[in-house]
Write an enzyme that holds these catalytic residues in place. Structure first.
Site, PDB file in Angstrom:
ATOM      1  N   LEU A  52       0.864  -1.192   0.000  1.00 40.09           N
ATOM      2  CA  LEU A  52       0.000   0.000   0.000  1.00 40.09           C
ATOM      3  C   LEU A  52       0.899   1.240   0.000  1.00 40.09           C
ATOM      4  O   LEU A  52       1.174   1.826   1.050  1.00 40.09           O
ATOM      5  CB  LEU A  52      -0.905  -0.032   1.237  1.00 40.09           C
ATOM      6  CG  LEU A  52      -2.209   0.765   1.153  1.00 40.09           C
ATOM      7  CD1 LEU A  52      -3.102   0.438   2.339  1.00 40.09           C
ATOM      8  CD2 LEU A  52      -2.009   2.249   1.005  1.00 40.09           C
ATOM      9  N   GLU A  59       1.779   4.337  -2.764  1.00 37.63           N
ATOM     10  CA  GLU A  59       1.631   4.965  -4.090  1.00 37.63           C
ATOM     11  C   GLU A  59       2.976   5.370  -4.672  1.00 37.63           C
ATOM     12  O   GLU A  59       3.212   5.232  -5.873  1.00 37.63           O
ATOM     13  CB  GLU A  59       0.713   6.190  -4.009  1.00 37.63           C
ATOM     14  CG  GLU A  59      -0.760   5.870  -3.772  1.00 37.63           C
ATOM     15  CD  GLU A  59      -1.084   5.559  -2.325  1.00 37.63           C
ATOM     16  OE1 GLU A  59      -0.279   5.907  -1.425  1.00 37.63           O
ATOM     17  OE2 GLU A  59      -2.143   4.965  -2.060  1.00 37.63           O
ATOM     18  N   GLN A  83      -5.175   3.579  -6.706  1.00 34.14           N
ATOM     19  CA  GLN A  83      -6.511   3.027  -6.444  1.00 34.14           C
ATOM     20  C   GLN A  83      -7.634   4.039  -6.659  1.00 34.14           C
ATOM     21  O   GLN A  83      -8.689   3.685  -7.190  1.00 34.14           O
ATOM     22  CB  GLN A  83      -6.548   2.459  -5.030  1.00 34.14           C
ATOM     23  CG  GLN A  83      -7.693   1.519  -4.799  1.00 34.14           C
ATOM     24  CD  GLN A  83      -7.470   0.677  -3.556  1.00 34.14           C
ATOM     25  OE1 GLN A  83      -7.391   1.209  -2.453  1.00 34.14           O
ATOM     26  NE2 GLN A  83      -7.366  -0.626  -3.718  1.00 34.14           N
ATOM     27  N   TYR A 122      -5.834   9.688  -4.186  1.00 31.88           N
ATOM     28  CA  TYR A 122      -4.607   9.309  -3.475  1.00 31.88           C
ATOM     29  C   TYR A 122      -3.367   9.463  -4.346  1.00 31.88           C
ATOM     30  O   TYR A 122      -2.323   8.890  -4.068  1.00 31.88           O
ATOM     31  CB  TYR A 122      -4.747   7.878  -2.929  1.00 31.88           C
ATOM     32  CG  TYR A 122      -5.984   7.768  -2.073  1.00 31.88           C
ATOM     33  CD1 TYR A 122      -6.111   8.551  -0.927  1.00 31.88           C
ATOM     34  CD2 TYR A 122      -7.048   6.955  -2.433  1.00 31.88           C
ATOM     35  CE1 TYR A 122      -7.264   8.520  -0.164  1.00 31.88           C
ATOM     36  CE2 TYR A 122      -8.209   6.915  -1.674  1.00 31.88           C
ATOM     37  CZ  TYR A 122      -8.309   7.697  -0.544  1.00 31.88           C
ATOM     38  OH  TYR A 122      -9.450   7.678   0.206  1.00 31.88           O
ATOM     39  N   ILE A 123      -3.517  10.262  -5.417  1.00 34.63           N
ATOM     40  CA  ILE A 123      -2.386  10.454  -6.333  1.00 34.63           C
ATOM     41  C   ILE A 123      -1.566  11.681  -5.948  1.00 34.63           C
ATOM     42  O   ILE A 123      -0.462  11.877  -6.429  1.00 34.63           O
ATOM     43  CB  ILE A 123      -2.892  10.585  -7.791  1.00 34.63           C
ATOM     44  CG1 ILE A 123      -1.820  10.121  -8.785  1.00 34.63           C
ATOM     45  CG2 ILE A 123      -3.343  12.011  -8.107  1.00 34.63           C
ATOM     46  CD1 ILE A 123      -2.347   9.942 -10.195  1.00 34.63           C
ATOM     47  N   PHE A 124      -2.119  12.488  -5.022  1.00 38.56           N
ATOM     48  CA  PHE A 124      -1.456  13.757  -4.738  1.00 38.56           C
ATOM     49  C   PHE A 124      -0.084  13.574  -4.094  1.00 38.56           C
ATOM     50  O   PHE A 124       0.780  14.418  -4.239  1.00 38.56           O
ATOM     51  CB  PHE A 124      -2.367  14.650  -3.879  1.00 38.56           C
ATOM     52  CG  PHE A 124      -3.573  15.117  -4.652  1.00 38.56           C
ATOM     53  CD1 PHE A 124      -3.576  16.342  -5.285  1.00 38.56           C
ATOM     54  CD2 PHE A 124      -4.699  14.306  -4.789  1.00 38.56           C
ATOM     55  CE1 PHE A 124      -4.677  16.767  -6.033  1.00 38.56           C
ATOM     56  CE2 PHE A 124      -5.800  14.720  -5.527  1.00 38.56           C
ATOM     57  CZ  PHE A 124      -5.787  15.948  -6.159  1.00 38.56           C
ATOM     58  N   HIS A 140     -13.137  10.320  -2.417  1.00 43.20           N
ATOM     59  CA  HIS A 140     -13.372   9.399  -3.534  1.00 43.20           C
ATOM     60  C   HIS A 140     -14.134  10.119  -4.636  1.00 43.20           C
ATOM     61  O   HIS A 140     -14.917   9.520  -5.351  1.00 43.20           O
ATOM     62  CB  HIS A 140     -14.139   8.150  -3.083  1.00 43.20           C
ATOM     63  CG  HIS A 140     -13.394   7.327  -2.071  1.00 43.20           C
ATOM     64  ND1 HIS A 140     -13.372   7.642  -0.743  1.00 43.20           N
ATOM     65  CD2 HIS A 140     -12.631   6.218  -2.213  1.00 43.20           C
ATOM     66  CE1 HIS A 140     -12.630   6.757  -0.096  1.00 43.20           C
ATOM     67  NE2 HIS A 140     -12.162   5.883  -0.951  1.00 43.20           N
TER      68      HIS A 140
END
Ligand SMILES: Cc1ncc(C[n+]2csc(CCOP(=O)(O)OP(=O)(O)O)c2C)c(N)n1
Lengths: 352, 351
Positions: B51, B53, B75, B79-81, B121
């Site tokens: 877990l 990124e 995912q 959560y890409i920041f 989300h």
């Protein structure tokens, strides 16, 4: 953080015999020559930076005793069957030991059109050498430990003895990417053949390591992982570095599992040009090597003098050549934005 | 009809069989789940990562440098920041190395709102994504485009950020994917059963190569009275409104589904606006420094005299997040009624 071992406090050669004599005069002279080449190159780069013949300087004077043995032990070539190197900006001695030419570093410092590593786009000591699997060096601290995971996976899958080598500094180990590399290299379903190296010079720019890090040795980060050896050595000592690297390379090559090696080295000209790039009173690994070789009768002072003079002369000639080379044309900024070329309607005016 | 998640799965399978994709990975991407939206179910080369990124993007970049064509997943785009600088490395590696290192890799990630996802989300990432210069950015709105864009992304020698609109992953299209069997058969072949999946293996239909060229928009509805430029979740909404407007005699609206944000199909946008003189940009990003603002500025520069009325933007409200309560979410994010209103105003604005 334990005090940095100096040449004096370094472990004594193994009882089986003198480590320097074991390496032998021929190999040591070769190592010495590369160390001198790297040192003179860095000093030239500093001079260029200060003299307006380039801009920012950052590099690795003081790390030669560790980095030359490293470069010489790489299985060099292109593709997954050869070692991959994810390096940081203090790695001149490594790439020179793998055959890189000093003139190419001068070109990158002066940011001329002939800069093969970045076409005048990046700082000096930021290589990209696909023929030797040296992936693009980035100024972003520690991201190389994240990208090392990828070449490590490719090599774990391939039937090969090739490995991934990643290096960086001590302060950067606080970043998550260092810990990403530890975790991913030790996944039970697919351990990775990654040699994680940390060159500990005791500093992150102006911040003393011991003020921020409670861990005794950085290599202790290997401890939670049962199959990952961790070791701290005196990286100012050629023989100790050579032997430690030999052991680490062999372990990773054979077992296809990671190894964490911490080398304590000097930072002879401070952090970079931003901190003045002046010579500091820290142990000098080339002086240490010359002394050890003379003491053991493996070389004489005039032999060394000849090397310094020859390397300096070659650098003078290279520098003269680079000064005559053109700067890149502005239109080249549109090259390499995309691998398949710039779409005709891509905005290129910088506004209205 | 395949849904978008099935379409992506089929494209990835085509990739692992024919295009050299040996690593498809991310959080919960492998068995037994096959991705939180099931887009990687049943694939031979899909596996679960830690877990992490940053490790995921680092691994993909290293794999690309080692000669692979990896497909990595974040995912949720929310959560890409924490990997923006890793994505920058992917984007600038080719340029920074003077063209010496190519970066053939795909990062796919579910984007946007529409699933009652609340603050973490529902994010969009378009504006930041389009500032990672050197990275290509695509976002399909139909299963067929999702299939063709994934194959194009895999084949690209550049890094491609593949945005999957969360709200559309279960939606079906109007066009069949080449080789796609009927819906029930497809379900039996490639959807993992509920319960124990340890012995299950997907059976794949005979798939064909179908490429949607990166950088080419689609005119999903032709028209001559006004232009709507959109993508992702908003594309089917705009198409639906345009169809209704046509039926009700409210105006002939041309809908451009961008499909690629970088490079974007400037020629298609320009040609349509020259024809209609009226344009509305619709997307889910917040309005401050919205990607479409760049397109509007460029239109003002290049088509000033062809614009009959001021160009408009319908976007998300600039709140710190997207709220859960439906009336708040629907207020913050553009909905069908907002498109109807904005289009109505655009069409009735006196020239
Ligand atoms: C992510 C990131 N943060 C900050 C910097 C600025 N910076 C450059 S070098 C450096 C110190 C690095 O120290 P260390 O990891 O010990 O390596 P050393 O330079 O001592 O070899 C910092 C903070 C950077 N380049 N990247």
């Amino acid at each position: 953080m334990a005090p940095m071992p100096t040449a004096k406090s370094a472990p004594k050669p193994a009882a089986s015999g003198d480590a320097y004599k074991k390496l032998g005069a021929a190999k040591l002279l070769k190592i010495h020559e590369l160390m001198v080449r790297a040192r003179l190159l860095e000093e030239r780069l500093i001079k260029m930076s200060k003299g307006g013949d380039g801009f920012f300087w950052i590099g690795g004077p003081g790390e030669e005793a560790f980095n030359v043995p490293l470069g010489l032990q790489v299985k060099k070539g292109h593709g997954v069957n050869f070692d991959f190197l994810h390096l940081h900006y203090r790695s001149a001695a490594i790439v020179l030991s793998m055959g890189a030419k000093p003139i190419d570093s001068l070109r990158q410092m002066r940011s001329v059109a002939t800069d093969v590593y970045s076409k005048g786009r990046n700082f000096v000591n930021h290589y990209a050498i696909p023929e030797h699997n040296v992936v693009p060096v980035s100024p972003t601290i520690e991201t190389q430990y994240a990208t090392a995971i990828g070449t490590g996976i490719a090599q774990a899958r391939a039937k090969t003895d090739a490995i991934t080598i990643v290096n960086g500094g001590d302060a950067g180990t606080a970043e998550g990417d260092f810990h990403s590399c530890l975790v991913w290299s030790n996944r039970p379903v697919r351990p990775l053949p990654v040699l994680m190296i940390v060159v500990n010079n005791g500093w992150g720019i102006s911040t003393k390591g011991e003020t921020q890090h409670g861990e005794k040795n950085i290599s202790d980060w290997a401890k939670p992982f049962p199959d990952m050896p961790g070791r701290t050595i005196d990286g100012n000592d050629v023989a100790e570095s050579w032997a430690a690297l030999e052991e680490a390379f062999a372990y990773v090559r054979k077992n296809r599992k990671p190894y964490l090696l911490e080398a304590r080295c000097s930072r002879l000209y401070g952090h970079s040009s931003s901190s003045g790039a002046n010579r500091l009173a820290e142990p000098d690994c080339i002086e240490i090597l010359e002394k050890k070789m003379i003491e053991r009768g493996l070389a004489k002072a005039p032999d060394f003098k000849k090397v310094w003079e020859r390397e300096a002369a070659e650098l003078d000639a290279a520098h003269k050549q680079v000064k005559a080379e053109p700067f890149p044309e502005t239109k080249t900024v549109w090259e390499d934005v995309f691998a398949d070329g710039l779409p005709p309607s891509y905005p290129t005016k910088g506004g209205s | 009809m395949a849904n978008m998640a099935q379409a992506i799965r089929m494209a990835l399978h085509y990739g692992e069989k024919n295009l050299g994709v040996t690593e498809i990975f991310g959080e919960d991407v492998g068995a037994p789940l096959g991705g939180v939206f099931t887009a990687t179910q049943g694939l031979d080369n899909a596996w679960n990562s830690p877990l992490d990124e940053r490790g995921i993007i680092g691994a993909a970049l290293g794999l690309a440098w080692a000669g692979g064509r990896p497909v990595a997943e974040i995912q949720f785009v929310d959560y890409i920041f924490n990997v923006v600088d890793m994505l920058k490395l992917c984007a600038n590696g080719h340029w920074g190395s003077g063209g010496r290192y190519k970066t053939p890799m795909v990062v796919m990630t579910p984007t946007g709102s529409g699933i009652h996802g609340s603050m973490y989300h529902s994010h969009s990432f378009d504006s930041i994504a389009t500032k990672l210069h050197g990275m290509k950015v695509v976002c399909p709105s139909t299963p067929l485009d999702a299939y063709g864009l994934m194959i194009a992304a895999i084949k690209s020698d550049d890094p491609v950020l593949y945005l999957k609109p969360k709200a559309l992953l279960r939606s079906k299209g109007e066009e069949l994917i080449p080789g796609e069997p009927d819906e029930k058969t497809l379900h039996d072949m490639i959807d993992a059963p509920l319960g124990d999946r340890t012995k299950w293996k997907a059976k794949w239909p005979k798939l064909q190569e179908y490429v949607v060229e990166i950088g080419k928009a689609k005119i999903s509805h032709p028209g001559s009275d006004a232009t709507v430029v959109t993508h992702g979740r908003m594309a089917p909404i705009c198409l639906d409104v345009a169809r209704r407007f046509a039926k009700e005699g409210k105006g002939a609206v041309e809908v451009i589904d961008l499909r690629s944000l970088v490079p974007y199909d400037w020629d298609a946008i320009k040609a349509s606006v020259k024809k209609t003189g009226r344009v509305l940009f619709v997307n889910e990003e917040t309005e401050i420094t919205n990607f479409a603002e760049h397109l509007i500025r460029r239109l003002v520069d290049e088509c000033f005299y062809e614009l009959r009325v001021r160009p408009r933007l319908l976007a998300g409200k600039a709140t710190p997040g997207i709220a859960l309560s439906p009336n708040l979410e629907y207020f913050i994010q553009p909905q069908t009624k907002d498109v109807e209103r904005a289009l109505g105003e655009l069409l009735s604005d006196p020239a």
